[in-house]
Design an enzyme around this catalytic site. Structure first.
Site, PDB file in Angstrom:
ATOM      1  N   ASP A 110      52.146  42.632  35.105  1.00 58.43           N
ATOM      2  CA  ASP A 110      51.842  43.222  36.411  1.00 58.43           C
ATOM      3  C   ASP A 110      52.851  44.329  36.697  1.00 58.43           C
ATOM      4  OD1 ASP A 110      50.206  42.068  39.167  1.00 58.43           O
ATOM      5  OD2 ASP A 110      51.828  43.533  39.451  1.00 58.43           O
ATOM      6  N   ILE A 111      52.351  45.435  37.224  1.00 53.15           N
ATOM      7  CA  ILE A 111      53.205  46.600  37.467  1.00 53.15           C
ATOM      8  C   ILE A 111      54.204  46.356  38.609  1.00 53.15           C
ATOM      9  CG2 ILE A 111      51.761  47.894  39.110  1.00 53.15           C
ATOM     10  CD1 ILE A 111      52.146  50.335  37.217  1.00 53.15           C
TER      11      ILE A 111
ATOM     12  N   ASN B 221      42.889  35.909  43.202  1.00 55.72           N
ATOM     13  CA  ASN B 221      42.520  36.395  44.536  1.00 55.72           C
ATOM     14  C   ASN B 221      41.075  36.878  44.482  1.00 55.72           C
ATOM     15  OD1 ASN B 221      45.155  35.989  45.593  1.00 55.72           O
ATOM     16  ND2 ASN B 221      45.819  37.910  44.666  1.00 55.72           N
TER      17      ASN B 221
ATOM     18  N   GLN C 176      42.422  40.169  47.419  1.00 54.47           N
ATOM     19  CA  GLN C 176      42.163  40.945  46.192  1.00 54.47           C
ATOM     20  C   GLN C 176      42.256  42.437  46.491  1.00 54.47           C
ATOM     21  OE1 GLN C 176      38.404  40.075  44.303  1.00 54.47           O
ATOM     22  NE2 GLN C 176      38.917  41.262  42.461  1.00 54.47           N
TER      23      GLN C 176
ATOM     24  N   HIS D   3      40.753  39.100  37.594  1.00 58.33           N
ATOM     25  CA  HIS D   3      42.006  38.882  36.874  1.00 58.33           C
ATOM     26  C   HIS D   3      42.651  37.594  37.331  1.00 58.33           C
ATOM     27  CE1 HIS D   3      42.777  41.391  40.437  1.00 58.33           C
ATOM     28  NE2 HIS D   3      43.934  40.755  40.540  1.00 58.33           N
TER      29      HIS D   3
ATOM     30  N   HIS E 132      46.333  35.898  37.717  1.00 61.81           N
ATOM     31  CA  HIS E 132      47.788  36.102  37.717  1.00 61.81           C
ATOM     32  C   HIS E 132      48.451  34.871  37.087  1.00 61.81           C
ATOM     33  CE1 HIS E 132      47.939  39.320  40.973  1.00 61.81           C
ATOM     34  NE2 HIS E 132      46.735  38.815  41.207  1.00 61.81           N
TER      35      HIS E 132
HETATM   36  P1  AMP Z   1      45.117  41.362  43.401  1.00 66.02           P
HETATM   37  O1  AMP Z   1      45.708  41.352  44.773  1.00 66.02           O
HETATM   38  O2  AMP Z   1      44.874  39.962  42.884  1.00 66.02           O
HETATM   39  O3  AMP Z   1      43.910  42.251  43.280  1.00 66.02           O
HETATM   40  O4  AMP Z   1      46.262  41.916  42.468  1.00 66.02           O
HETATM   41  C1  AMP Z   1      46.206  43.110  41.772  1.00 66.02           C
HETATM   42  C2  AMP Z   1      47.479  43.201  40.980  1.00 66.02           C
HETATM   43  O5  AMP Z   1      47.359  44.266  40.057  1.00 66.02           O
HETATM   44  C3  AMP Z   1      48.739  43.457  41.812  1.00 66.02           C
HETATM   45  O6  AMP Z   1      49.672  42.406  41.589  1.00 66.02           O
HETATM   46  C4  AMP Z   1      49.249  44.808  41.291  1.00 66.02           C
HETATM   47  O7  AMP Z   1      50.644  44.878  41.233  1.00 66.02           O
HETATM   48  C5  AMP Z   1      48.634  44.865  39.917  1.00 66.02           C
HETATM   49  N1  AMP Z   1      48.398  46.195  39.387  1.00 66.02           N
HETATM   50  C6  AMP Z   1      47.824  47.249  40.012  1.00 66.02           C
HETATM   51  N2  AMP Z   1      47.756  48.316  39.198  1.00 66.02           N
HETATM   52  C7  AMP Z   1      48.299  47.932  38.016  1.00 66.02           C
HETATM   53  C8  AMP Z   1      48.531  48.571  36.766  1.00 66.02           C
HETATM   54  N3  AMP Z   1      48.176  49.853  36.562  1.00 66.02           N
HETATM   55  N4  AMP Z   1      49.135  47.866  35.785  1.00 66.02           N
HETATM   56  C9  AMP Z   1      49.504  46.588  35.985  1.00 66.02           C
HETATM   57  N5  AMP Z   1      49.298  45.912  37.125  1.00 66.02           N
HETATM   58  C10 AMP Z   1      48.722  46.574  38.142  1.00 66.02           C
END
Ligand code: AMP
Ligand code: ZN
Length: 111
Positions: free
Chosen positions: A30-31, A86, A93, A99, A101
């Site tokens: 995760d970024i 989420n 989400q 996805h 986590h």
């Molecule tokens: P969600 O709230 O479950 O949709 O979480 C989306 C997740 O994606 C968050 O924890 C972000 O930090 C992560 N995220 C968004 N863009 C990227 C990316 N380019 N590379 C890796 N993780 C990302």
């Protein structure tokens, strides 16, 4: 989905810190990690969320969940880990490509 960021990552059009890949799944860091270890597992084929899944997604969902403990172990999460999915705006989400986590390495009670 051409403008989906996780589809772009799956196609290699956006960079990611990849930790696992096979024909159907991809996992990467995760970024914005919420804990020392924070990985995301995605299906390569676009599905917006768990709410859009049906019987056809059963196998890939099973594979995603079964990958979680393997990746957790690979990343040293010997005491356990948290899995989060989420779903929808109300579920927090933000990225609308399914996805899971995988989070660990800190006190998980409030993550
Ligand atoms: P969600 O709230 O479950 O949709 O979480 C989306 C997740 O994606 C968050 O924890 C972000 O930090 C992560 N995220 C968004 N863009 C990227 C990316 N380019 N590379 C890796 N993780 C990302
Ligand atoms: Zn997508």
């Amino acid at each position: 989905m051409t403008d989906c960021i996780f589809c772009k990552i799956a196609r290699g059009e956006l960079p990611s810190k990849k930790v696992y890949e096979d024909d159907e799944l991809l996992a990467f860091h995760d970024i914005h990690p919420a804990a020392p270890v924070h990985l995301l597992v995605i299906p390569k084929l676009h599905v917006a969320s768990l709410a859009e899944c049906d019987g056809r997604h059963g196998e890939v969902l099973g594979k995603m969940l079964l990958l979680a403990p393997k990746l957790a172990q690979d990343h040293g999460l010997v005491d356990g880990f948290k899995t989060v999915i989420n779903t929808g705006k109300g579920g927090g989400q933000v990225v609308f490509h399914l996805h899971v986590h995988i989070i660990g390495g800190a006190n998980m009670a409030h993550v």
